[in-house]
Write a protein that holds these residues in place. Sequence first.
Motif, PDB file in Angstrom:
ATOM      1  N   GLU A 100      -1.781   4.088  -4.207  1.00  0.00           N
ATOM      2  CA  GLU A 100      -1.678   2.911  -5.067  1.00  0.00           C
ATOM      3  C   GLU A 100      -1.685   1.649  -4.212  1.00  0.00           C
ATOM      4  O   GLU A 100      -1.189   1.649  -3.084  1.00  0.00           O
ATOM      5  CB  GLU A 100      -0.384   2.946  -5.888  1.00  0.00           C
ATOM      6  CG  GLU A 100      -0.259   4.152  -6.809  1.00  0.00           C
ATOM      7  CD  GLU A 100       1.094   4.207  -7.511  1.00  0.00           C
ATOM      8  OE1 GLU A 100       1.998   3.432  -7.127  1.00  0.00           O
ATOM      9  OE2 GLU A 100       1.248   5.033  -8.431  1.00  0.00           O
ATOM     10  N   ILE A 101      -2.228   0.566  -4.785  1.00  0.00           N
ATOM     11  CA  ILE A 101      -2.244  -0.734  -4.106  1.00  0.00           C
ATOM     12  C   ILE A 101      -1.660  -1.757  -5.077  1.00  0.00           C
ATOM     13  O   ILE A 101      -2.278  -2.074  -6.102  1.00  0.00           O
ATOM     14  CB  ILE A 101      -3.666  -1.146  -3.700  1.00  0.00           C
ATOM     15  CG1 ILE A 101      -4.297  -0.072  -2.813  1.00  0.00           C
ATOM     16  CG2 ILE A 101      -3.645  -2.500  -2.975  1.00  0.00           C
ATOM     17  CD1 ILE A 101      -5.789  -0.245  -2.608  1.00  0.00           C
TER      18      ILE A 101
ATOM     19  N   LEU B 228      -5.834  -0.846  -8.554  1.00  0.00           N
ATOM     20  CA  LEU B 228      -6.741   0.273  -8.809  1.00  0.00           C
ATOM     21  C   LEU B 228      -6.911   0.525 -10.305  1.00  0.00           C
ATOM     22  O   LEU B 228      -7.845   1.218 -10.717  1.00  0.00           O
ATOM     23  CB  LEU B 228      -6.221   1.541  -8.124  1.00  0.00           C
ATOM     24  CG  LEU B 228      -6.079   1.456  -6.604  1.00  0.00           C
ATOM     25  CD1 LEU B 228      -5.514   2.747  -6.058  1.00  0.00           C
ATOM     26  CD2 LEU B 228      -7.416   1.132  -5.952  1.00  0.00           C
ATOM     27  N   ALA B 229      -6.023  -0.051 -11.114  1.00  0.00           N
ATOM     28  CA  ALA B 229      -6.103   0.118 -12.565  1.00  0.00           C
ATOM     29  C   ALA B 229      -6.953  -0.962 -13.232  1.00  0.00           C
ATOM     30  O   ALA B 229      -7.170  -0.911 -14.443  1.00  0.00           O
ATOM     31  CB  ALA B 229      -4.697   0.115 -13.167  1.00  0.00           C
ATOM     32  N   LEU B 230      -7.452  -1.926 -12.459  1.00  0.00           N
ATOM     33  CA  LEU B 230      -8.226  -3.024 -13.039  1.00  0.00           C
ATOM     34  C   LEU B 230      -9.605  -2.549 -13.468  1.00  0.00           C
ATOM     35  O   LEU B 230     -10.270  -1.803 -12.751  1.00  0.00           O
ATOM     36  CB  LEU B 230      -8.372  -4.159 -12.018  1.00  0.00           C
ATOM     37  CG  LEU B 230      -7.083  -4.807 -11.506  1.00  0.00           C
ATOM     38  CD1 LEU B 230      -7.428  -5.887 -10.472  1.00  0.00           C
ATOM     39  CD2 LEU B 230      -6.260  -5.389 -12.648  1.00  0.00           C
ATOM     40  N   ASN B 231     -10.047  -3.032 -14.637  1.00  0.00           N
ATOM     41  CA  ASN B 231     -11.427  -2.773 -15.039  1.00  0.00           C
ATOM     42  C   ASN B 231     -12.342  -3.781 -14.353  1.00  0.00           C
ATOM     43  O   ASN B 231     -11.883  -4.643 -13.595  1.00  0.00           O
ATOM     44  CB  ASN B 231     -11.583  -2.811 -16.561  1.00  0.00           C
ATOM     45  CG  ASN B 231     -11.196  -4.171 -17.168  1.00  0.00           C
ATOM     46  OD1 ASN B 231     -11.384  -5.212 -16.551  1.00  0.00           O
ATOM     47  ND2 ASN B 231     -10.671  -4.139 -18.386  1.00  0.00           N
ATOM     48  N   ASP B 232     -13.635  -3.693 -14.599  1.00  0.00           N
ATOM     49  CA  ASP B 232     -14.592  -4.531 -13.869  1.00  0.00           C
ATOM     50  C   ASP B 232     -14.325  -6.018 -14.083  1.00  0.00           C
ATOM     51  O   ASP B 232     -14.369  -6.811 -13.130  1.00  0.00           O
ATOM     52  CB  ASP B 232     -16.024  -4.203 -14.299  1.00  0.00           C
ATOM     53  CG  ASP B 232     -16.480  -2.848 -13.783  1.00  0.00           C
ATOM     54  OD1 ASP B 232     -15.809  -2.298 -12.892  1.00  0.00           O
ATOM     55  OD2 ASP B 232     -17.512  -2.341 -14.277  1.00  0.00           O
TER      56      ASP B 232
ATOM     57  N   ILE C   3      -7.850  -3.802   0.008  1.00  0.00           N
ATOM     58  CA  ILE C   3      -7.044  -4.847  -0.635  1.00  0.00           C
ATOM     59  C   ILE C   3      -7.864  -5.663  -1.619  1.00  0.00           C
ATOM     60  O   ILE C   3      -7.331  -6.202  -2.591  1.00  0.00           O
ATOM     61  CB  ILE C   3      -6.380  -5.737   0.437  1.00  0.00           C
ATOM     62  CG1 ILE C   3      -5.441  -4.886   1.308  1.00  0.00           C
ATOM     63  CG2 ILE C   3      -5.597  -6.890  -0.194  1.00  0.00           C
ATOM     64  CD1 ILE C   3      -4.872  -5.616   2.507  1.00  0.00           C
ATOM     65  N   ASN C   4      -9.179  -5.773  -1.394  1.00  0.00           N
ATOM     66  CA  ASN C   4     -10.033  -6.419  -2.402  1.00  0.00           C
ATOM     67  C   ASN C   4     -10.953  -5.414  -3.096  1.00  0.00           C
ATOM     68  O   ASN C   4     -11.873  -5.783  -3.810  1.00  0.00           O
ATOM     69  CB  ASN C   4     -10.851  -7.561  -1.794  1.00  0.00           C
ATOM     70  CG  ASN C   4     -11.742  -7.119  -0.649  1.00  0.00           C
ATOM     71  OD1 ASN C   4     -11.790  -5.944  -0.301  1.00  0.00           O
ATOM     72  ND2 ASN C   4     -12.451  -8.064  -0.061  1.00  0.00           N
ATOM     73  N   ARG C   5     -10.686  -4.152  -2.877  1.00  0.00           N
ATOM     74  CA  ARG C   5     -11.389  -3.038  -3.526  1.00  0.00           C
ATOM     75  C   ARG C   5     -12.887  -3.034  -3.251  1.00  0.00           C
ATOM     76  O   ARG C   5     -13.673  -2.645  -4.101  1.00  0.00           O
ATOM     77  CB  ARG C   5     -11.094  -3.003  -5.023  1.00  0.00           C
ATOM     78  CG  ARG C   5      -9.738  -2.386  -5.341  1.00  0.00           C
ATOM     79  CD  ARG C   5      -9.590  -2.086  -6.822  1.00  0.00           C
ATOM     80  NE  ARG C   5     -10.613  -1.143  -7.293  1.00  0.00           N
ATOM     81  CZ  ARG C   5     -10.805  -0.862  -8.593  1.00  0.00           C
ATOM     82  NH1 ARG C   5     -10.055  -1.436  -9.514  1.00  0.00           N
ATOM     83  NH2 ARG C   5     -11.732   0.007  -8.943  1.00  0.00           N
TER      84      ARG C   5
ATOM     85  N   LEU D 249       0.862  -1.174   0.000  1.00  0.00           N
ATOM     86  CA  LEU D 249       0.000   0.000   0.000  1.00  0.00           C
ATOM     87  C   LEU D 249       0.900   1.226   0.000  1.00  0.00           C
ATOM     88  O   LEU D 249       1.765   1.371   0.875  1.00  0.00           O
ATOM     89  CB  LEU D 249      -0.909   0.013   1.227  1.00  0.00           C
ATOM     90  CG  LEU D 249      -2.163  -0.877   1.165  1.00  0.00           C
ATOM     91  CD1 LEU D 249      -1.787  -2.355   1.199  1.00  0.00           C
ATOM     92  CD2 LEU D 249      -3.114  -0.546   2.298  1.00  0.00           C
ATOM     93  N   LYS D 250       0.713   2.094  -0.992  1.00  0.00           N
ATOM     94  CA  LYS D 250       1.569   3.259  -1.143  1.00  0.00           C
ATOM     95  C   LYS D 250       0.741   4.540  -1.050  1.00  0.00           C
ATOM     96  O   LYS D 250      -0.119   4.790  -1.893  1.00  0.00           O
ATOM     97  CB  LYS D 250       2.305   3.204  -2.494  1.00  0.00           C
ATOM     98  CG  LYS D 250       3.266   2.022  -2.631  1.00  0.00           C
ATOM     99  CD  LYS D 250       4.032   2.080  -3.938  1.00  0.00           C
ATOM    100  CE  LYS D 250       5.058   0.957  -4.021  1.00  0.00           C
ATOM    101  NZ  LYS D 250       5.848   1.019  -5.283  1.00  0.00           N
TER     102      LYS D 250
END
Length: 303
Positions: free
Chosen positions: A86-87, A127-131, A76-78, A6-7
Amino acid sequence: MNHIQLKNISKIYNASSTQAQSALALLAEGMDSIKVKEQTGYSVGLYDINLDIKAGELHCIMGLSGSGKSTLIRHINRLIDPTSGEIWVDTALNRDHATHKMADRQSATDNTSTVVEERSATAINILALNDKQLQHYRQQTVSMVFQHFGLVPHMTVMQNVAYGLRVRKMSTKDRHEIARYWLNEVGLSNLENSYPDELSGGMQQRVGLARALATDNPILLMDEAFSALDPLIRAQLQDQLLELQDRLNKTIVFITHDIDEAVKVGQRISMLNGGRLIQTGTPSELRHNPADDYVEQFMSAKS
């Protein structure tokens, strides 16, 4: 080797990006979360959290109610997205399959573990992942055990444990075989056809643990998982978790407000206060070199 990083994670609730910046500016000046709420009207969940969780570590997150523990683990699991930061999660880390993959149990080979070379390129900012990518991440990388069990009341114990495998479209036969194995591991092999409301709280939490383990995901999140249980049952589940972790070597993030529990199960402990990370270290490090009075009071409260 770090599994989760975690940043500079901050979370300001119910604020736009511009509104959040005013709260973050006050926090940066040293104002505590209570005063920030009074002055801006915005609640501080977390502020500037930098935390590395090692692969295969059982890492406890400690703090009083409202300190940010549950907010942190849900990043952590959004289930919660941060206001900033950022994670990073290494989704390519292999696991020891020997004790819990069905094929490995049947083959009984001697290859019980795989050494993985650390490669920074395998870490992704979730955090950059799409659905669609986020759905895959949740199905394949991270599982969660909730404080109040989170079982589906109209499903049997077997169906609850197998649910994550059903989502992966695994055959009924295969997923029930895996569920049956994990029910046996948590001591509930004779209750697979029961329903959650027929079980005690301790039994229900064992079902929740079996469900999380059945998917064989490398990261396990446990949010106050044992806090609703009677002391004796709680101690038994702590022992069972440690025994399982000794064999499975998963990366476990374990939230608790009980210092005795944290010292018993945690390899390292991170202390939160008012949304800030105060100190991370082994129980011995926190006991002998506390960062402030808050940490010292927690450690001196250990029975």
